[in-house]
Design a protein around this motif. Structure first.
Motif, PDB file in Angstrom:
ATOM      1  N   GLY A 193       5.921 -21.143  -1.063  1.00  0.00           N
ATOM      2  CA  GLY A 193       5.021 -20.239  -1.226  1.00  0.00           C
ATOM      3  C   GLY A 193       5.548 -18.813  -1.974  1.00  0.00           C
ATOM      4  O   GLY A 193       7.103 -19.330  -1.821  1.00  0.00           O
ATOM      5  N   ASN A 194       4.878 -17.832  -2.435  1.00  0.00           N
ATOM      6  CA  ASN A 194       6.141 -17.542  -3.603  1.00  0.00           C
ATOM      7  C   ASN A 194       7.130 -16.600  -2.601  1.00  0.00           C
ATOM      8  O   ASN A 194       7.867 -15.858  -3.049  1.00  0.00           O
TER       9      ASN A 194
ATOM     10  N   SER B 183       8.644 -28.606  -2.048  1.00  0.00           N
ATOM     11  CA  SER B 183       7.950 -28.739  -3.348  1.00  0.00           C
ATOM     12  C   SER B 183       6.906 -28.388  -4.044  1.00  0.00           C
ATOM     13  O   SER B 183       6.457 -27.241  -3.638  1.00  0.00           O
ATOM     14  N   MET B 184       6.952 -27.578  -5.006  1.00  0.00           N
ATOM     15  CA  MET B 184       5.468 -26.565  -6.094  1.00  0.00           C
ATOM     16  C   MET B 184       3.983 -27.107  -5.332  1.00  0.00           C
ATOM     17  O   MET B 184       3.738 -25.977  -5.288  1.00  0.00           O
ATOM     18  N   TYR B 185       4.481 -28.662  -5.594  1.00  0.00           N
ATOM     19  CA  TYR B 185       3.095 -29.146  -5.116  1.00  0.00           C
ATOM     20  C   TYR B 185       2.908 -30.574  -4.356  1.00  0.00           C
ATOM     21  O   TYR B 185       3.420 -30.814  -4.249  1.00  0.00           O
TER      22      TYR B 185
ATOM     23  N   LEU C 137      -1.689 -30.644  -2.835  1.00  0.00           N
ATOM     24  CA  LEU C 137      -1.421 -29.663  -2.125  1.00  0.00           C
ATOM     25  C   LEU C 137      -0.677 -28.842  -2.928  1.00  0.00           C
ATOM     26  O   LEU C 137       0.583 -28.768  -3.556  1.00  0.00           O
ATOM     27  N   PHE C 138      -0.887 -27.313  -3.039  1.00  0.00           N
ATOM     28  CA  PHE C 138      -0.615 -25.974  -3.250  1.00  0.00           C
ATOM     29  C   PHE C 138      -0.798 -24.721  -2.720  1.00  0.00           C
ATOM     30  O   PHE C 138      -1.826 -24.113  -2.433  1.00  0.00           O
TER      31      PHE C 138
ATOM     32  N   LYS D 232      -0.091 -29.429 -14.599  1.00  0.00           N
ATOM     33  CA  LYS D 232       1.186 -30.164 -13.703  1.00  0.00           C
ATOM     34  C   LYS D 232       2.190 -30.391 -14.198  1.00  0.00           C
ATOM     35  O   LYS D 232       3.551 -29.658 -13.255  1.00  0.00           O
ATOM     36  N   ALA D 233       2.729 -30.507 -15.799  1.00  0.00           N
ATOM     37  CA  ALA D 233       3.890 -30.281 -16.415  1.00  0.00           C
ATOM     38  C   ALA D 233       4.100 -28.868 -16.282  1.00  0.00           C
ATOM     39  O   ALA D 233       5.706 -29.006 -16.394  1.00  0.00           O
ATOM     40  N   LEU D 234       3.830 -28.172 -16.163  1.00  0.00           N
ATOM     41  CA  LEU D 234       4.405 -26.612 -16.118  1.00  0.00           C
ATOM     42  C   LEU D 234       5.130 -26.574 -14.357  1.00  0.00           C
ATOM     43  O   LEU D 234       6.068 -25.761 -13.870  1.00  0.00           O
ATOM     44  N   LEU D 235       4.128 -26.519 -13.522  1.00  0.00           N
ATOM     45  CA  LEU D 235       4.939 -27.273 -11.987  1.00  0.00           C
ATOM     46  C   LEU D 235       6.011 -27.493 -12.331  1.00  0.00           C
ATOM     47  O   LEU D 235       6.743 -27.278 -11.355  1.00  0.00           O
ATOM     48  N   ASP D 236       6.209 -28.747 -12.545  1.00  0.00           N
ATOM     49  CA  ASP D 236       7.183 -29.563 -12.560  1.00  0.00           C
ATOM     50  C   ASP D 236       8.603 -28.958 -12.734  1.00  0.00           C
ATOM     51  O   ASP D 236       9.503 -28.791 -12.298  1.00  0.00           O
ATOM     52  N   LYS D 237       8.192 -28.015 -14.603  1.00  0.00           N
ATOM     53  CA  LYS D 237       9.382 -27.919 -15.176  1.00  0.00           C
ATOM     54  C   LYS D 237       9.604 -26.404 -13.654  1.00  0.00           C
ATOM     55  O   LYS D 237      11.124 -26.098 -13.620  1.00  0.00           O
ATOM     56  N   TYR D 238       8.653 -26.117 -13.943  1.00  0.00           N
ATOM     57  CA  TYR D 238       9.461 -24.849 -12.630  1.00  0.00           C
ATOM     58  C   TYR D 238      10.228 -25.275 -11.589  1.00  0.00           C
ATOM     59  O   TYR D 238      11.322 -24.390 -10.859  1.00  0.00           O
ATOM     60  N   GLU D 239       9.550 -26.344 -10.698  1.00  0.00           N
ATOM     61  CA  GLU D 239      10.511 -26.879  -9.778  1.00  0.00           C
ATOM     62  C   GLU D 239      11.754 -26.870  -9.973  1.00  0.00           C
ATOM     63  O   GLU D 239      12.452 -27.678  -9.833  1.00  0.00           O
ATOM     64  N   ASP D 240      11.536 -27.383 -11.504  1.00  0.00           N
ATOM     65  CA  ASP D 240      12.874 -28.879 -12.338  1.00  0.00           C
ATOM     66  C   ASP D 240      13.868 -26.973 -11.924  1.00  0.00           C
ATOM     67  O   ASP D 240      15.406 -27.354 -11.823  1.00  0.00           O
ATOM     68  N   ILE D 241      13.310 -25.591 -12.152  1.00  0.00           N
ATOM     69  CA  ILE D 241      14.232 -24.849 -12.345  1.00  0.00           C
ATOM     70  C   ILE D 241      14.504 -24.036 -11.341  1.00  0.00           C
ATOM     71  O   ILE D 241      15.983 -23.658 -10.977  1.00  0.00           O
TER      72      ILE D 241
END
Length: 660
Positions: free
Chosen positions: A227-228, A408-410, A418-419, A444-453
């Motif tokens: 969560g935030n 994870s982000m989702y 789930l997110f 989905k690609a944006l959430l994957d990138k956020y998780e990587d960061i």
């Protein structure tokens, strides 16, 4: 590919060295896949409310009481069933209370015999959908043999009745009746649900997020969707000064600085001294902490004044640090949030969107009007010491590493997505884009990138300024427009503190929140994440459901489910209840709403359970089996590999390793 397959089978043969062991495991896995699907338990927005969260985990969102009714309805009175449920929830405290009220040894022995018999029957029913192997792994070592004997006794013959009675009587005669019942209770708590999904926000507002994480670390199989508020703490632990300042400000706001100092051993002395020296005047009204009226802990006026000043000091530091991020990260498109340079110090006003507003407090002793986002030398020292404290707290990093390992982000799990917050959408319902290192990401690609960061930011937390960019993007998750965890156009913290005109406080929600009742939008999101819209659901937290005002947690004909009903006491006057949870078993999905939790003492002494109301979300046409789940898919792949191994043995490609 053939060579790689042979290598893999050769490695697999070390685990299953003979044909007999391979065949046995195939039979075992095929049998497991024909068991009923185990229960999943979804919880969200725990916000440090340890006692209420712990109770919901202990009672399985009312699942234990439902099972007691299923077994004992008509055999036990309501009072007896409530007492048994309370023993399962709080076995040590409840048994001690009951025994203290009994007068003779005979009464105590009768209580232990009766309770052990009942809790054994309840436990046998709870574990009936699991294999013996799984149950065995959940048994406490000290009483594993006894519990296993009692759970799996042969009910078809009476030849061993005296044997089982003697086990129980001997345990009681050795003064271990309480310990055996406690062991049974914890097995029931552990197995009444098989898997927990925590859909974000363990941290902030409530007094004990650290205790919640300790509980989660010591219990069920689980996953976490960040969560935030979780990401804010993850950023602080990664070395982000801006995240750290937000963490301290929120803790001060909710009178929870003990979490930082006592739970995590991070000294706030430098901030306290700095605030006393630089904010001597009593002009701190906007920064007064929220005091829980139900708290029994006495807080003195001087302490309130001190917390308010610390809040005031860290808030200005926060706004400066955030301004620096916005200036060095033009990709964030947040220049309208640069407000410190819009202050008119002579008039005591601020210009927002071209309009002047009077300031509630115009006292800014550390802001240089010529360079408003620059920290003073003293502020730099405070920030350095606080950041070092967050980087070096052993217990904090134990908890943050747990969040990373389980989180994870989702998550896509058993056809459900789930997110915590949202998938950011534009007004035309297309996925909102975010530019990161000159490359555009969305969906989905944006959430994957956020998780990587987030992961790289934490892993490289000791590399300093060379990884500043990662820390800036972690902070962006807290209040950036394209953040899936925030979901608004801006965060008006400054305005809420300094401007009384509430029109400046407005935060426009992302289009997602207006359109999540739209079945087409939900299906679009499910497809984006590779799920079948005909089967899947979206499970969200983040936004308290205004049940008091008629809001429904089920959106888009039940396709989307919001399970943040408000564990946090700060939300309950608005929501009208104290949390939603979700159960998903072999029969379907049930949404459970909870009324406020009073106290553990009330639950133990008066057997006051959280009042929970169940509502069917989705009912399976036929009972769902393990074979039809994600676990079943993995087991199917395992069976296929074992069948290949069996063929390799039978064809002479591999040789059995016969034990001597």
């Amino acid at each position: 590919m053939v060579v790689e397959k042979e290598k893999y089978l050769s490695l697999l043969s070390k685990e299953y060295p003979t044909i007999a062991e391979t065949v046995t495991e195939i039979i075992n896995l095929e049998a497991i896949m024909n068991l009923p699907k185990a229960t999943e338990h979804f919880i969200s927005d725990l916000h440090g409310e340890y006692e209420a969260v712990q109770h919901v985990l202990r009672n399985g969102s009312g699942n234990i009481k439902e099972k007691i009714k299923e077994i004992f309805q008509g055999r036990l009175s309501t009072k007896e069933m409530n007492q048994l449920a309370t023993i399962v929830y709080y076995p040590n405290k409840k048994i001690s209370l009951i025994v203290s009220e009994l007068e003779t040894p005979e009464e105590i022995e009768e209580f232990y015999m009766l309770t052990t018999t009942r809790i054994t029957e309840l436990c046998a029913f709870v574990v009936s959908k699991y294999t013996r192997s799984k149950v065995r792994k959940s048994l406490p070592p000290d009483y594993a043999y006894i519990i296993e004997e009692l759970l799996f006794k042969d009910n078809t013959t009476s030849n061993k009745d005296d044997y089982y009675d003697k086990i129980i009587k001997t345990v009681i005669s050795l003064d271990r009746g309480k310990q055996l019942i406690v062991a049974f209770a914890y097995v029931i708590q552990r197995l009444v649900v098989d898997h927990i999904h925590v859909v974000g926000d363990i941290y902030d507002r409530g007094p004990a997020p650290d205790k919640i994480i300790d509980t989660l670390m010591d219990g069920h199989e689980l996953d976490i969707q960040w969560g935030n508020h979780d990401v804010l703490w993850m950023g602080a632990a990664s070395g982000s000064p801006a995240c750290m300042a937000n963490v301290i400000r929120i803790s001060a706001r909710y009178n929870n600085l003990e979490i930082i100092e006592d739970a995590y051993g991070i000294s706030l002395r430098s901030l306290m001294l700095f605030s006393e020296m630089n904010y001597p005047e009593d002009r701190y009204q906007p920064f007064l902490p929220k005091i829980d009226p139900d708290s029994e802990e006495k807080i003195y006026p001087e302490e309130i004044r001190q917390i308010a000043k610390m809040n005031q000091a860290i808030s200005i530091i926060q706004f400066k640090l955030e301004g620096q991020i916005i200036q060095r990260q033009p990709e964030f498109n947040m220049t309208e949030r640069l407000l410190l340079d819009k202050i008119n110090h002579d008039k005591g006003t601020i210009t927002i969107d071209g309009k002047d507003y009077p300031l509630i407090c115009d006292y800014f002793p550390t802001i240089d009007p010529a360079n408003p986002y620059e920290l003073t030398k003293e502020e730099e020292i405070v920030v350095a010491r606080l950041t070092e404290g967050f980087l070096n707290s052993e217990r904090l990093h134990k908890h943050i590493q747990f969040l990373y390992s389980k989180g994870s982000m989702y998550l896509t799990y058993n056809d459900n997505l789930l997110f915590h917050g949202c998938v950011p959408l534009n007004e035309d319902l297309s996925f909102m884009e975010m530019t990161i290192n000159k490359k555009n990401y969305k969906g989905k690609a944006l959430l994957d990138k956020y998780e990587d960061i987030l992961r790289k930011g934490y892993l490289n937390r000791h590399r300093g300024l060379s990884y500043q960019r990662y820390l800036d993007y972690i902070w962006y998750q807290w209040e950036g427009e394209a953040s899936s965890l925030f979901g608004k156009d801006k965060m008006t913290t400054f305005e809420r503190l300094y401007v009384s005109d509430k029109t400046t406080h407005k935060e426009k929600k992302n289009t997602y929140y207006k359109e999540r009742d739209n079945l087409q939008v939900c299906n679009q999101i499910l497809e984006e994440f590779g799920l079948d819209p005909q089967k899947g659901h979206i499970v969200n937290g983040h936004t308290p459901v205004q049940e008091r005002h008629g809001e429904d947690p089920l959106k888009a004909d039940g396709k989307l489910i919001v399970i943040d009903g408000g564990f946090s006491k700060a939300y309950q006057p608005t929501t009208g209840l104290a949390g939603y949870t979700l159960l998903y078993n072999s029969y379907g999905m049930q949404l459970v709403s909870h009324q406020p939790f009073t106290s553990v003492e009330d639950a133990v002494a008066n057997e006051i359970d959280i009042v929970s109301t169940r509502r069917i979300v989705d009912k399976e046409l036929k009972r769902k089996l393990v074979r039809e789940t994600d676990v079943g898919a993995r087991l199917t792949n395992r069976v296929n590999d074992l069948q290949d191994l069996l063929e390799a043995y039978q064809d002479g490609i591999l040789v059995e390793r016969i034990k001597k």
